[in-house]
Design a protein around this motif. Structure first.
Motif, PDB file in Angstrom:
ATOM      1  N   UNK A 105       0.827  -1.195   0.000  1.00 56.84           N
ATOM      2  CA  UNK A 105       0.000   0.000   0.000  1.00 56.84           C
ATOM      3  C   UNK A 105       0.866   1.251   0.000  1.00 56.84           C
ATOM      4  N   UNK A 106       2.145   1.054   0.326  1.00 57.70           N
ATOM      5  CA  UNK A 106       3.106   2.138   0.230  1.00 57.70           C
ATOM      6  C   UNK A 106       4.464   1.571  -0.162  1.00 57.70           C
ATOM      7  N   UNK A 107       5.240   2.419  -0.797  1.00 56.51           N
ATOM      8  CA  UNK A 107       6.583   2.052  -1.237  1.00 56.51           C
ATOM      9  C   UNK A 107       7.549   3.105  -0.720  1.00 56.51           C
ATOM     10  N   UNK A 108       8.652   2.648  -0.163  1.00 55.89           N
ATOM     11  CA  UNK A 108       9.692   3.547   0.317  1.00 55.89           C
ATOM     12  C   UNK A 108      10.966   3.305  -0.488  1.00 55.89           C
ATOM     13  N   UNK A 109      11.796   4.319  -0.526  1.00 55.40           N
ATOM     14  CA  UNK A 109      13.106   4.191  -1.160  1.00 55.40           C
ATOM     15  C   UNK A 109      14.024   5.283  -0.641  1.00 55.40           C
ATOM     16  N   UNK A 110      15.311   5.035  -0.759  1.00 56.52           N
ATOM     17  CA  UNK A 110      16.332   6.041  -0.449  1.00 56.52           C
ATOM     18  C   UNK A 110      16.872   6.522  -1.786  1.00 56.52           C
ATOM     19  N   UNK A 111      16.525   7.736  -2.142  1.00 56.93           N
ATOM     20  CA  UNK A 111      16.922   8.297  -3.438  1.00 56.93           C
ATOM     21  C   UNK A 111      18.192   9.113  -3.299  1.00 56.93           C
ATOM     22  N   UNK A 112      19.088   8.955  -4.253  1.00 55.60           N
ATOM     23  CA  UNK A 112      20.206   9.880  -4.296  1.00 55.60           C
ATOM     24  C   UNK A 112      19.600  11.261  -4.523  1.00 55.60           C
ATOM     25  N   UNK A 113      20.088  12.240  -3.797  1.00 55.36           N
ATOM     26  CA  UNK A 113      19.458  13.563  -3.787  1.00 55.36           C
ATOM     27  C   UNK A 113      19.307  14.168  -5.178  1.00 55.36           C
TER      28      UNK A 113
END
Length: 145
Positions: A105-113
């Motif tokens: 129901x949700x997706x998280x990620x660590x994005x390069x800025x």
């Protein structure tokens, strides 16, 4: 070009080798960032990749976020040829995979800025201050599905 969504056990040796080769080429060599790419997560992830003539053109992995109900994480997002629209295609399939295969129901990620705008176009929003991960500025991002 062929789009693939495979669990680790479904990958051929050639596919796995090419995935690892392109991940190291982009995240270790190109970004001059030595880090432990083989982190134990691949075996439980879906591997989404766009392939042509056995070469990976775009890739990401999707997996269930530990201890967080209905949350998936997308990571190791890359394209071998930037500016071609392949990143948007692979991200779209990654989102569908999280929803369809993991019931996220949700997706998280660590994005390069520097890539924050790319993810915002897909509906992600920033949820953290900037932080360093392996010496590279990142932000946490979230997509409500």
């Amino acid at each position: 070009m062929e789009m693939h969504v495979k669990q680790f056990s479904e990958l051929s040796c050639t596919e796995l080798y090419e995935i690892m080769r392109v991940r190291v080429a982009v995240f270790v060599v190109e970004q001059n960032c030595p880090y432990q790419d083989l982190d134990g997560i691949d075996a439980g992830a879906y591997h989404v990749f766009l392939q042509e003539n056995e070469k990976i053109l775009a890739y990401l992995r999707v997996f269930a976020e530990e201890d967080k109900h209905s949350t998936a994480r997308i990571g190791r997002v890359l394209t071998a040829q930037r500016g071609t629209g392949l990143g948007a295609k692979i991200l779209e399939v990654g989102i569908k995979t999280a929803k369809g295969k993991l019931c996220a129901q949700k997706i998280v990620l660590a994005a390069q800025s520097y890539a924050k705008g790319f993810y915002e176009k897909a509906g992600f929003r920033q949820t953290s201050a900037e932080f360093l991960e392996d010496g590279i500025p990142h932000v946490q991002m979230l997509l409500q599905i």
